[in-house]
Structures are given as C-alpha cells and as structure tokens.
Enzyme design. Structure first.
Site, PDB file in Angstrom:
ATOM      1  N   LYS A   1       0.792  -1.287  -0.036  1.00 49.93           N
ATOM      2  CA  LYS A   1      -0.153  -0.201  -0.062  1.00 49.93           C
ATOM      3  C   LYS A   1       1.005   1.251   0.159  1.00 49.93           C
ATOM      4  O   LYS A   1       0.478   2.171  -0.798  1.00 49.93           O
ATOM      5  CB  LYS A   1      -0.869  -0.152   1.227  1.00 49.93           C
ATOM      6  CG  LYS A   1      -2.074  -1.046   1.056  1.00 49.93           C
ATOM      7  CD  LYS A   1      -2.935  -1.230   2.309  1.00 49.93           C
ATOM      8  CE  LYS A   1      -3.719  -2.581   2.158  1.00 49.93           C
ATOM      9  NZ  LYS A   1      -4.925  -2.777   3.008  1.00 49.93           N
TER      10      LYS A   1
ATOM     11  N   GLN B   1      -5.675  -1.807   9.577  1.00 48.00           N
ATOM     12  CA  GLN B   1      -5.393  -2.880   9.009  1.00 48.00           C
ATOM     13  C   GLN B   1      -5.871  -4.359   9.690  1.00 48.00           C
ATOM     14  O   GLN B   1      -5.447  -4.119  10.913  1.00 48.00           O
ATOM     15  CB  GLN B   1      -3.871  -3.205   8.680  1.00 48.00           C
ATOM     16  CG  GLN B   1      -3.604  -4.271   7.947  1.00 48.00           C
ATOM     17  CD  GLN B   1      -3.711  -4.278   6.318  1.00 48.00           C
ATOM     18  OE1 GLN B   1      -3.947  -3.059   5.902  1.00 48.00           O
ATOM     19  NE2 GLN B   1      -4.090  -5.510   5.785  1.00 48.00           N
TER      20      GLN B   1
ATOM     21  N   ASP C   1     -11.644   2.192   3.401  1.00 49.29           N
ATOM     22  CA  ASP C   1     -11.995   0.561   3.419  1.00 49.29           C
ATOM     23  C   ASP C   1     -13.173   0.198   3.296  1.00 49.29           C
ATOM     24  O   ASP C   1     -13.563  -0.943   2.979  1.00 49.29           O
ATOM     25  CB  ASP C   1     -11.377  -0.203   4.734  1.00 49.29           C
ATOM     26  CG  ASP C   1     -10.056  -0.749   4.890  1.00 49.29           C
ATOM     27  OD1 ASP C   1      -9.654  -1.122   3.336  1.00 49.29           O
ATOM     28  OD2 ASP C   1      -9.395  -0.861   5.616  1.00 49.29           O
TER      29      ASP C   1
HETATM   30  N1  LUD Z   1      -7.544  -5.169   6.418  1.00 50.06           N
HETATM   31  C1  LUD Z   1      -7.113  -5.895   4.227  1.00 50.06           C
HETATM   32  N2  LUD Z   1      -6.796  -7.337   5.909  1.00 50.06           N
HETATM   33  C2  LUD Z   1      -6.055  -8.213   5.286  1.00 50.06           C
HETATM   34  N3  LUD Z   1      -1.219  -9.581  -2.493  1.00 50.06           N
HETATM   35  C3  LUD Z   1      -5.701  -6.683   2.679  1.00 50.06           C
HETATM   36  C4  LUD Z   1      -4.323  -7.780   1.019  1.00 50.06           C
HETATM   37  C5  LUD Z   1      -2.659  -6.959  -0.603  1.00 50.06           C
HETATM   38  N4  LUD Z   1      -8.590  -3.168   7.026  1.00 50.06           N
HETATM   39  C6  LUD Z   1      -7.934  -4.215   6.096  1.00 50.06           C
HETATM   40  O1  LUD Z   1      -5.023  -5.250   2.252  1.00 50.06           O
HETATM   41  O2  LUD Z   1      -7.914  -4.163   2.416  1.00 50.06           O
HETATM   42  C7  LUD Z   1      -7.805  -4.749   3.874  1.00 50.06           C
HETATM   43  N5  LUD Z   1      -8.166  -3.705   4.863  1.00 50.06           N
HETATM   44  N6  LUD Z   1      -6.612  -6.712   3.422  1.00 50.06           N
HETATM   45  N7  LUD Z   1      -5.408  -7.647   1.760  1.00 50.06           N
HETATM   46  C8  LUD Z   1      -5.903  -8.741   2.687  1.00 50.06           C
HETATM   47  C9  LUD Z   1      -6.764  -8.032   3.787  1.00 50.06           C
HETATM   48  C10 LUD Z   1      -7.048  -5.908   5.698  1.00 50.06           C
HETATM   49  C11 LUD Z   1      -4.016  -9.190   0.516  1.00 50.06           C
HETATM   50  C12 LUD Z   1      -3.202  -9.318  -0.564  1.00 50.06           C
HETATM   51  C13 LUD Z   1      -2.574  -8.368  -1.371  1.00 50.06           C
HETATM   52  C14 LUD Z   1      -3.675  -6.751   0.416  1.00 50.06           C
HETATM   53  C15 LUD Z   1      -1.533  -8.468  -2.273  1.00 50.06           C
HETATM   54  O3  LUD Z   1      -1.096  -7.459  -2.853  1.00 50.06           O
HETATM   55  C16 LUD Z   1      -0.406  -9.918  -3.692  1.00 50.06           C
HETATM   56  C17 LUD Z   1      -1.046 -10.892  -4.744  1.00 50.06           C
HETATM   57  O4  LUD Z   1      -1.926 -11.406  -4.464  1.00 50.06           O
HETATM   58  O5  LUD Z   1      -0.395 -10.760  -5.678  1.00 50.06           O
HETATM   59  C18 LUD Z   1       0.959 -10.860  -2.931  1.00 50.06           C
HETATM   60  C19 LUD Z   1       0.448 -12.159  -2.195  1.00 50.06           C
HETATM   61  C20 LUD Z   1       1.678 -12.704  -1.493  1.00 50.06           C
HETATM   62  O6  LUD Z   1       1.488 -12.944  -0.389  1.00 50.06           O
HETATM   63  O7  LUD Z   1       2.588 -12.980  -2.439  1.00 50.06           O
END
Ligand code: LUD
Ligand code: NAP
Length: 318
Positions: A71, A115, A140
């Site tokens: 992010k 988060q 969010d």
């Molecule tokens: N909490 C989120 N908790 C978890 N994957 C994310 C997420 C980027 N308040 C709040 O950001 O929106 C949220 N708001 N979340 N998540 C999960 C969830 C939260 C998950 C994956 C990714 C954010 C991401 O960029 C990449 C991909 O899928 O290509 C890399 C995955 C890896 O581990 O290699």
C-alpha cells in the site's frame, strides 16, 4: 481488454470440451488504475491538495506488514502521501480508539484504515474499532454507515470495500456484463463476501451467497455465470464444479508449505487453478489477481476522499 492474457499453450478439447480460460491479470489492471490515478493526483496539485492516507496497524503480523508495504509503495507511485503508524501489541482498545479519533480530527488526512486482523494481547472489539473511523475517511468501506449504504444500493455516496471493488473491475475487464447473470459468492465476511454480494446485486446480477453451512456448494457453483470466492480455504473450488465458460474470481490468499521454495511456503488461492483453468472462461491467478487490485482500489478511494474534502471546503467558502 488490455489486461487479458490468452495463454498460447495447447488448448484442451478432449471429449468436445472447450479450450482453456483467459487469465485476468490483476497486476496489469492495477497498473492501469495506478497510472490513471497518478494523472488525477497531478491535476489536483493546482489546488494545493495532496491526497493523504494513514494506515494504522496494531501489532506486527508478517502478512499485514507485506500488505501494508504494498500500500505504501502504491501510494508513493500515485503521489498519495501515506503514513504507516504501528502501535505495539500491548496497546489497549481505548488507546486505539483515541488514535483513531485524533486522525478523524486531522483535516490533512483524507483516508484512514485500520489493517485487520488486530494483533493485540488485549481484548479488542473489532466492530467498535472499525466503526470509530469517520465514515468520511473510511476508505476501506468497513464502517456500518458505508456498509449500510452499499447494502441499500446507494453506491455513489459510500466508500466501497477495496477487495470487492477490485473484483468488479476485474469482471469488467472480461467484457461480460453482470446484469441478469447468476452470480455465486462463497463467503459472507464484512471485508469480502457480504459487500461482494451487495455490489453484484446492485449491478443487477441474481446472487447466491454461500457460507460454511451451505449444503452442496458444488451444485450452487455449477449454476453460476460469475463465481467470486473468498473462503480462506486453499484450493477448495475444483474445476469440475464449474459451469463451462464462467467468470471465476479468486480472492483467497493461503500460505501452504512448499519445500522447494527458499521461504518454505508458497501462496495459493481458494480455487484449484489447474483444473479450473480447463473449464472457466476467465480466471484470476493467485498471486497477481485480486490482491494488487485491493491495493489499487484503496488508492482510488483515497483520491475520491480528497476530492470530496476539496469540494466540501470550496462549498463552505461560497
Ligand atoms: N484489513 C485488508 N486485512 C487483510 N497480494 C488487505 C491484501 C494485498 N482493514 C483491512 O489489504 O484491505 C484490507 N483492509 N486486506 N489484503 C488482505 C486483507 C485487511 C491481500 C493481498 C494483497 C492486500 C496483495 O497484494 C499479492 C498478490 O495477491 O499478488 C501478493 C500475495 C503474496 O503474499 O505473495
Ligand atoms: P473470513 O472472515 O474467515 O470469512 C470466510 C468466509 O468463508 C466466511 O463467511 C465462512 O463462512 C466462509 N467459509 C469458510 N469455509 C467455508 C467452506 N468450506 N465452504 C463455504 N464457505 C466457507 O475470511 P475473509 O477475510 O473474508 O477472507 C477470505 C479469503 O480471502 C482469505 O483467504 C483471505 O486471505 C482472502 N482475502 C484476500 C484479499 C485480497 O485482497 N486478495 C482481501 C481480503 C481477504 P461462515 O460465515 O459460515 O463462517
């Protein structure tokens, strides 16, 4: 449809079956979103307003650190001012609520997210914490005000949760229209399944939402033109469940052990990719599918919030 990849490997036609799916790339689609947002942020510079985002983390989970760093990187790329505040896992709920209240009061911050999950040694009421974020800064879309608006179809006056919003963008990339289609969502969480149901419904799909008590999920999935999976169960959805040619969106992020990797693990989705790839019309990969779109949609919501704050300030000056 710039971000669709038709793989050039031999297509499978055994028994008169159709060929392999087209991969919908979240890496490519999110890059396009970030490029568009960068232009918008550049244009806002004449107003002297720079969109700003604060990410509040409780504790120090390794997966959260990874997502937050994505992010921060995306924000820097787009030109959003982003700050990551990490509170120790010994923090109390009152201290978290006070930290949120201080950011709510700070007019220079347009977006605030907490988060999840909260990694604390103390008891935390997650609902109370997410609802403490001002609905005007809740980029969010997790507060009950924004969730309530979404559930009533008031899509233009709320912040839409980033993961389902990203899924809709990916579905849009396929060129398949949602209206009138039968959609199945697996999962009913506040962050993925429930808002995904609402978004599909208000985009005029007929929606079935499945959860851990649903009987015969395979049959439900087999009726769907569009399937969105957010169950947190590694490779649960198998190719033979699917209606041929469906759009299949995989939100799952599951870490499974893999001795061949230096880290000893690898990430898989909630879909058994190899079998689903033979049957779906369109499919998202993991990684490189929904994850990067979640991050891009957070950037989009932050820019929207900054623009709304600017419009409000201008209104007050009139
Ligand atoms: N909490 C989120 N908790 C978890 N994957 C994310 C997420 C980027 N308040 C709040 O950001 O929106 C949220 N708001 N979340 N998540 C999960 C969830 C939260 C998950 C994956 C990714 C954010 C991401 O960029 C990449 C991909 O899928 O290509 C890399 C995955 C890896 O581990 O290699
Ligand atoms: P969650 O809060 O644990 O919710 C999971 C949902 O799936 C619940 O509604 C649960 O049903 C349902 N479920 C669990 N097992 C099931 C089964 N065997 N059959 C049918 N339904 C089942 O998880 P979440 O936060 O929604 O996350 C779901 C997945 O998406 C996880 O892998 C998570 O890491 C991933 N995720 C990815 C992103 C991203 O950006 N890519 C963002 C958020 C989450 P009940 O309600 O009955 O318990």
């Amino acid at each position: 449809m710039l971000s669709l990849w038709r793989h050039s490997t031999a297509s499978c036609c055994f028994g008169g079956r159709r060929s392999i799916a087209t991969i919908i790339s979240g890496n490519q689609t999110s890059k396009l979103v970030r490029e568009r947002l960068k232009k918008e942020v550049d244009e806002m510079k004449v107003t002297k307003v720079v969109p700003s985002l604060l990410v509040l983390q409780v504790g120090n989970r390794e997966d959260s650190n990874l997502y937050i760093s994505s992010k921060m990187k995306a924000a820097a790329e787009v030109g959003i001012e982003a700050k990551h505040v990490r509170l120790p896992n010994t923090v109390t709920q009152d201290e978290v609520l006070r930290a949120i209240a201080a950011v709510n009061e700070d007019a220079s911050v347009h977006g605030l997210i907490v988060q999840l999950p909260l990694d604390s040694v103390n008891r935390m009421d997650v609902e109370m914490v997410t609802n403490a974020v001002s609905p005007l800064k809740d980029v969010d879309g997790l507060s009950c005000i924004n969730a309530g608006k979404l559930s009533r179809g008031d899509l233009n006056s709320c912040f839409i949760p980033c993961t389902p919003n990203g899924c809709m963008e990916l579905i849009g990339q396929t060129g398949v229209s949602v209206a009138g289609k039968h959609a199945v969502v697996i999962g009913r969480s506040k962050i993925v399944g429930a808002p995904m149901h609402d978004l599909l419904l208000w985009n005029h799909a007929t929606v079935t939402t499945c959860h851990s008590k649903t009987r015969d999920i395979a049959t439900q999935v087999g009726r769907a033109d569009i399937v969105v999976v957010g169950a947190g169960r590694a490779e649960m959805v198998r190719g033979d469940w699917l209606k041929e040619g469906c759009v299949l969106i995989d939100c799952g992020i599951n870490y499974v052990s893999d001795a061949s990797k230096p880290s000893g693990k690898r990430v898989v989705g909630d879909v058994h990719f190899a079998s689903a790839y033979q049957r779906a019309g369109f499919i998202t990969p993991v990684p490189g599918g929904v994850g990067p779109m979640t991050v891009a949609m957070l950037m989009q919501n932050t820019v929207v919030s900054a623009r709304r704050a600017l419009a409000n300030a201008a209104g007050h000056c009139l």
